[in-house]
Design a protein around this motif. Structure first.
Motif, PDB file in Angstrom:
ATOM      1  N   GLU A   1       0.821  -1.213   0.000  1.00 49.12           N
ATOM      2  CA  GLU A   1       0.000   0.000   0.000  1.00 49.12           C
ATOM      3  C   GLU A   1       0.854   1.262   0.000  1.00 49.12           C
ATOM      4  O   GLU A   1       0.360   2.344  -0.342  1.00 49.12           O
ATOM      5  CB  GLU A   1      -0.947   0.013   1.198  1.00 49.12           C
ATOM      6  CG  GLU A   1      -2.126  -0.922   1.028  1.00 49.12           C
ATOM      7  CD  GLU A   1      -3.267  -0.606   1.982  1.00 49.12           C
ATOM      8  OE1 GLU A   1      -3.507   0.593   2.262  1.00 49.12           O
ATOM      9  OE2 GLU A   1      -3.922  -1.556   2.438  1.00 49.12           O
TER      10      GLU A   1
ATOM     11  N   GLY B   1       3.125   1.841  -2.051  1.00 47.42           N
ATOM     12  CA  GLY B   1       3.481   2.110  -3.439  1.00 47.42           C
ATOM     13  C   GLY B   1       4.957   1.935  -3.733  1.00 47.42           C
ATOM     14  O   GLY B   1       5.374   2.043  -4.896  1.00 47.42           O
TER      15      GLY B   1
ATOM     16  N   ASP C   1       5.930  -0.825  -6.310  1.00 51.11           N
ATOM     17  CA  ASP C   1       5.431  -0.723  -7.689  1.00 51.11           C
ATOM     18  C   ASP C   1       6.586  -0.778  -8.678  1.00 51.11           C
ATOM     19  O   ASP C   1       7.584  -0.055  -8.530  1.00 51.11           O
ATOM     20  CB  ASP C   1       4.649   0.570  -7.879  1.00 51.11           C
ATOM     21  CG  ASP C   1       3.288   0.542  -7.207  1.00 51.11           C
ATOM     22  OD1 ASP C   1       2.938  -0.503  -6.631  1.00 51.11           O
ATOM     23  OD2 ASP C   1       2.587   1.577  -7.251  1.00 51.11           O
TER      24      ASP C   1
ATOM     25  N   TYR D   1      -2.648  -5.605  -6.399  1.00 46.66           N
ATOM     26  CA  TYR D   1      -1.478  -4.764  -6.672  1.00 46.66           C
ATOM     27  C   TYR D   1      -0.834  -5.182  -7.994  1.00 46.66           C
ATOM     28  O   TYR D   1       0.247  -5.782  -8.023  1.00 46.66           O
ATOM     29  CB  TYR D   1      -0.464  -4.873  -5.533  1.00 46.66           C
ATOM     30  CG  TYR D   1      -1.035  -4.515  -4.185  1.00 46.66           C
ATOM     31  CD1 TYR D   1      -1.245  -3.187  -3.833  1.00 46.66           C
ATOM     32  CD2 TYR D   1      -1.390  -5.505  -3.270  1.00 46.66           C
ATOM     33  CE1 TYR D   1      -1.788  -2.848  -2.598  1.00 46.66           C
ATOM     34  CE2 TYR D   1      -1.924  -5.184  -2.034  1.00 46.66           C
ATOM     35  CZ  TYR D   1      -2.124  -3.853  -1.699  1.00 46.66           C
ATOM     36  OH  TYR D   1      -2.666  -3.521  -0.487  1.00 46.66           O
TER      37      TYR D   1
END
Length: 346
Positions: free
Chosen positions: A134, A136, A139, A157
């Motif tokens: 969460e 990020g 990523d 995700y």
């Protein structure tokens, strides 16, 4: 993956072990004990025990917190009281039937991001990656998660490159984003952190003390193959249902095609589109999965099992088995066979 040489520093490395209501007690308590392992090792001569880490359990509030299994733990401090830390570890979490609910712990996610900006390593054990993702920060990077949660994680995700067959993944420019795979691979995570910060010798001593093993063969041997059936192609699903109990027949792909009523070209186009595997690869995975169960539960020879699952050439079966699982049939049997002492009362 190179383990860094242990740095020289006078103060212990601060480890924040995150407790949330979804956390699994066995992983959290196990990480706590093994991270403190160097301090438990028998002292040699007059030398004091090494204490490279200071491990704290942290949560949204200090005090008692009931975890997923109903067992309470005590959070030493709230995250609001922790202005700096060196390592954050999120233990395994138990996902509900409806999956992971994003946005449930915004304060924790924000704190993890802030600590990362100040130099902290972010580590997840098993499904703890759901919370860290969460932020990020993962990523576009590689990570791992329990193979049983891989589909759910990829859906939640999609920007994280997930590798559920891998034991440990170290990512980020500073190698500061670390994830471990299924269940007990938290052993590998903790031993890696000890080796990185206290030295490989200390990690090996801790492994011996707790009788821990590195999962050097990866997680492929543990993964149970289950073909995808959420694709909505009824003809292909019917073929999957039939082959599930007829994979050992001669010419299984040709028989699936015949029974489907589709042309060969159409079947071979639609099958991979629905399942992610070619028809022959799908059959091979079913045969290997059945071979795994026979190696675990019977005394049949590898040659006999090869014939039972549909292969006349045992040498081909052996090569295929190792390619799929990472282990030879004999090595797989030694690792996963039910021991005699567990069979006595069965």
């Amino acid at each position: 993956m190179q383990v860094e040489r242990a740095p020289t520093r006078s103060e212990p490395i601060h480890v924040s072990l995150v407790a949330i209501p979804e956390a699994v007690i066995s992983t959290l308590s196990g990480i706590f004990d093994v991270m403190n392992g160097p301090a438990m090792l028998p002292a040699s001569g007059e030398e004091p025990r090494m204490r490279p880490f200071k491990v704290e359990i942290v949560g949204l509030q200090a005090g008692l917190l009931e975890l997923a299994s109903g067992v309470p733990v005590t959070a030493h401090r709230s995250v609001a009281e922790v202005g700096a830390t060196d390592i954050i570890i999120v233990p395994s979490i138990l996902l509900e039937a409806k999956g992971w609910q994003k946005g449930r712990h915004p304060e924790l996610v924000g704190w993890c991001g802030a600590m990362h900006r100040r130099g902290a390593l972010l580590c997840s054990a098993c499904s703890g990656i759901f919370l860290l993702a969460e932020t990020g920060l993962f990523d576009g990077l590689d990570a791992t998660v329990h193979y049983g949660y891989a589909t759910a994680f990829a859906s939640a995700y999609p920007n994280v490159h997930i590798h559920p067959q891998r034991v440990l993944v170290v990512s980020g420019k500073r190698e500061e984003l670390i994830s471990s795979g299924a269940s007990m691979t938290w052993h590998d995570l903790v031993l890696y952190l000890i080796a990185r910060h206290a030295g490989a010798t200390v990690a090996q001593d801790v492994a011996r003390f707790f009788a821990l093993q590195w999962h050097q063969d990866g997680l492929a041997p543990y993964i149970v193959f289950e073909g995808r059936k959420d694709h909505g192609d009824l003809a292909i699903e019917a073929a999957q249902n039939w082959i599930a109990t007829h994979f050992s027949v001669v010419n299984p792909v040709e028989e699936m095609i015949r029974r489907s009523g589709l042309t060969e070209r159409t079947f071979k186009r639609r099958f991979p589109g629905a399942t992610g595997l070619s028809p022959i690869a799908y059959v091979q995975r079913l045969r290997i999965e059945d071979g795994k169960r026979r190696l675990e539960r019977t005394e049949a020879s590898v040659d006999e099992i090869s014939w039972q699952v549909g292969y006349e050439e045992p040498a081909f079966f052996r090569r295929l088995f190792k390619r799929v699982t990472g282990l030879s049939p004999g090595a797989y049997r030694r690792r996963f066979k039910i021991p005699d002492y567990a069979r006595q009362n069965s």
